[in-house]
Motif scaffolding. Structure first.
Motif, PDB file in Angstrom:
ATOM      1  N   ARG A   1       0.833  -1.197   0.000  1.00 43.95           N
ATOM      2  CA  ARG A   1       0.000   0.000   0.000  1.00 43.95           C
ATOM      3  C   ARG A   1       0.869   1.248   0.000  1.00 43.95           C
TER       4      ARG A   1
ATOM      5  N   LYS B   1      -0.604  -8.398   8.161  1.00 45.98           N
ATOM      6  CA  LYS B   1      -1.551  -9.109   7.292  1.00 45.98           C
ATOM      7  C   LYS B   1      -2.375 -10.113   8.078  1.00 45.98           C
TER       8      LYS B   1
ATOM      9  N   GLN C   1      -5.313  -8.543   9.772  1.00 49.33           N
ATOM     10  CA  GLN C   1      -6.381  -8.231   8.813  1.00 49.33           C
ATOM     11  C   GLN C   1      -7.151  -9.480   8.426  1.00 49.33           C
TER      12      GLN C   1
ATOM     13  N   GLY D   1     -13.327  -4.077   3.346  1.00 50.47           N
ATOM     14  CA  GLY D   1     -12.688  -3.196   2.387  1.00 50.47           C
ATOM     15  C   GLY D   1     -11.993  -2.020   3.038  1.00 50.47           C
ATOM     16  N   GLU D   2     -12.485  -1.605   4.207  1.00 49.15           N
ATOM     17  CA  GLU D   2     -11.919  -0.429   4.875  1.00 49.15           C
ATOM     18  C   GLU D   2     -10.780  -0.756   5.825  1.00 49.15           C
TER      19      GLU D   2
ATOM     20  N   ALA E   1      -8.593  -3.477   4.996  1.00 45.44           N
ATOM     21  CA  ALA E   1      -7.615  -4.266   4.240  1.00 45.44           C
ATOM     22  C   ALA E   1      -6.708  -3.372   3.412  1.00 45.44           C
ATOM     23  N   GLU E   2      -5.429  -3.744   3.327  1.00 45.45           N
ATOM     24  CA  GLU E   2      -4.508  -3.039   2.451  1.00 45.45           C
ATOM     25  C   GLU E   2      -4.683  -3.539   1.017  1.00 45.45           C
ATOM     26  N   ASP E   3      -4.222  -2.747   0.065  1.00 39.11           N
ATOM     27  CA  ASP E   3      -4.488  -3.026  -1.342  1.00 39.11           C
ATOM     28  C   ASP E   3      -4.016  -4.396  -1.795  1.00 39.11           C
TER      29      ASP E   3
ATOM     30  N   ARG F   1      -6.572  -6.929  -0.486  1.00 40.79           N
ATOM     31  CA  ARG F   1      -7.974  -6.533  -0.427  1.00 40.79           C
ATOM     32  C   ARG F   1      -8.872  -7.481  -1.223  1.00 40.79           C
TER      33      ARG F   1
ATOM     34  N   GLY G   1     -11.634  -9.961   0.336  1.00 48.41           N
ATOM     35  CA  GLY G   1     -13.006  -9.749  -0.103  1.00 48.41           C
ATOM     36  C   GLY G   1     -13.715 -11.035  -0.462  1.00 48.41           C
TER      37      GLY G   1
ATOM     38  N   ASP H   1      -6.111 -11.801  -6.818  1.00 52.34           N
ATOM     39  CA  ASP H   1      -5.044 -10.806  -6.925  1.00 52.34           C
ATOM     40  C   ASP H   1      -3.885 -11.293  -7.793  1.00 52.34           C
TER      41      ASP H   1
ATOM     42  N   GLU I   1     -14.479  -1.158  -5.713  1.00 50.75           N
ATOM     43  CA  GLU I   1     -13.304  -0.620  -6.386  1.00 50.75           C
ATOM     44  C   GLU I   1     -13.603   0.447  -7.433  1.00 50.75           C
TER      45      GLU I   1
END
Length: 492
Positions: A2, A21, A24, A146-147, A149-151, A154, A158, A325, A392
């Protein structure tokens, strides 16, 4: 990894630790205990309707009719349709935690008529309440995850929601085959209680706290979800400050959602994906899975075949979490739609040959194979990716309202497709019904090719520029996130 606007400006990049991580992941799993409760409510008709149709449970109506079964299967979606805007308001106004706790009460109450009552109308009320709670779960769970989690993870986090829902489906199929409907309801009643106890230990969404001016609490929440990494949490706070400052000056209404070309296109993309998911028949197929296998004359018992399908669907959601991802959103959607077309078309051919009097004994495995591949590829693609893309394609201030509008369309379509599935079968026959579902997947595949952008590892700014028709390289192509020349906040 991120990045933030400020860290990019000064050449700093917050490090991502294993512990960060892991926290999260823990938070996402705890929140999605509610998704297991939701999955139990949604999948209840699959093992239960055959028992009710056979009169195994003594109700005041004795044996339910096809139309009564359709109402029991579909009322849950009507309840979710009505409750989604309510829970969206609660989430935005009172926080994700309050919204989460608000789902517990209707979930608990909804199972009580099945445990104690013999009234079909109370069963209707039960299903409606399950739907109201389910609408809340699908509103706050993706929002919360979503709020926090890092990119870089994410997309994977999800998919935990769909995985948990599919775990519940497998559980209901296995347990529903060996215990009574009432005992199954007692087991389901315990899940919202477990969720409420575990959810107590999670912090509120940092983004919500920042929007309410509770800066110290937001910092504490970020430190928690970043595994105690104060430096990473501090850099994240700078980003949140910029996002909140930018979004606070914008008042979003339903009218303003349609005022921007990019937002209109994002709404169109998400609605088409939601329609594809439901109009491909997934809700109807899973609700009536046992009956479908009975009609197909499969060489495997209907209950066993349905359980196998549930396990395959779970495998699909796990596979999606791995590739989300890696492969990207767009390719998963396209692969899903093409595969679903083949499977549904194959089911249509099987039922057509059976209808014409051909001996299908030698290929009795085909319904299970087609159905299994259908739910597998749907779970890998459209079923999981739709909800990721919803988070997104919109700016933070527009995301809540947009998600609510899209979700309501999906719930309405699920209600109509489930309630009127028996009518559709009577009108078109089983072959025509499944060929119609396959045709819808073809249309959506064409739409995906020409209209849906790839969002993997891209900043919100880059995505919005593409949606608005601007010529911009993706983040992966340019190697950096372009932030200097745009007022749009980067995705959190």
């Amino acid at each position: 990894m991120r990045e933030t606007a400020m860290s990019t400006a000064v050449g700093e990049t917050p490090t991502t630790t294993w512990k960060s991580k892991m926290m999260q992941v823990v938070a996402a799993c705890v929140v999605n205990l509610a998704s297991i409760a939701y999955g139990m409510a949604m999948s209840w008709p699959t093992p239960s309707l055959p028992h009710l149709a056979a009169g195994d449970l003594l109700l005041d109506c004795n044996i339910i009719t096809e139309d009564e079964g359709a109402w029991l299967g579909s009322l849950v979606y009507l309840g979710a349709l009505i409750s989604s805007p309510i829970f969206s308001y609660v989430s935005q106004t009172y926080g994700r935690k309050i919204a989460g706790y608000s789902t517990v009460i209707p979930l608990i109450i909804s199972w009580l008529p099945i445990v104690f009552s013999e009234s079909l109308y109370l069963f209707y009320a039960s299903r409606f309440l399950m739907g109201m709670a389910s609408g809340g779960v699908l509103t706050f769970c993706p929002m919360y995850v979503g709020e926090i989690a890092e990119d870089s993870i994410r997309g994977t986090l999800g998919t935990v929601r769909s995985t948990c829902g599919n775990i519940a489906f497998v559980f209901m199929c296995i347990v529903g085959a060996v215990i009574s409907i009432r005992d199954m309801a007692i087991l389901c009643l315990t899940m919202p209680i477990i969720f409420a106890l575990a959810f107590y230990w999670l912090p509120e969404s940092p983004l919500f706290l920042m929007r309410r001016g509770r800066t110290l609490e937001a910092m504490d929440a970020l430190i928690w979800v970043r595994g105690g990494d104060v430096k990473a949490a501090g850099l994240e706070m700078m980003k949140l400050t910029a996002v909140v400052k930018e979004s606070s000056s914008r008042n979003v209404s339903l009218k303003t959602l349609f005022s921007s070309k990019g937002t209109r296109r994002a709404l169109t993309i998400c609605i088409v994906l939601g329609l594809c998911q439901q109009l491909s028949g997934i809700s109807a197929v899973l609700n009536y899975a046992v009956s479908i296998f009975e009609l197909a004359g499969s060489s495997i018992s209907p209950n066993t075949a349905t359980t196998i399908v549930a396990c395959v669907q779970l495998l699909g959601s796990l596979t999606s979490s791995i590739f989300m991802d890696l492969a990207g959103r767009r390719i998963l959607i396209l692969f899903s739609q093409i595969s679903m077309t083949s499977c549904l078309g194959g089911l249509g051919i099987y039922f057509y040959m059976q209808q014409e009097g051909y001996d299908m004994t030698s290929v009795g495995f085909l319904p299970l194979m087609c159905m299994g591949l259908y739910v597998l590829t749907l779970s890998v693609g459209v079923g999981s990716v739709t909800y990721i893309i919803m988070a997104e394609l919109f700016t933070p201030e527009a995301r809540g309202l947009a998600t609510t509008a899209i979700t309501m369309v999906v719930w309405l379509t699920a209600f109509l497709s489930t309630k009127f599935y028996p009518n559709l079968v009577h009108l078109l026959g089983l072959p025509g019904c499944y060929w119609l579902f396959a045709s819808i997947c073809v249309v959506c595949a064409v739409f995906t090719i020409f209209k849906i952008p790839e969002t993997k590892n891209r900043s919100l700014e880059s995505i919005l520029r593409e949606l608005n028709g601007d010529d911009i390289k993706s983040d992966s192509e340019s190697g950096v996130k372009t932030i200097a020349n745009s007022s749009a906040p980067e995705r959190y």
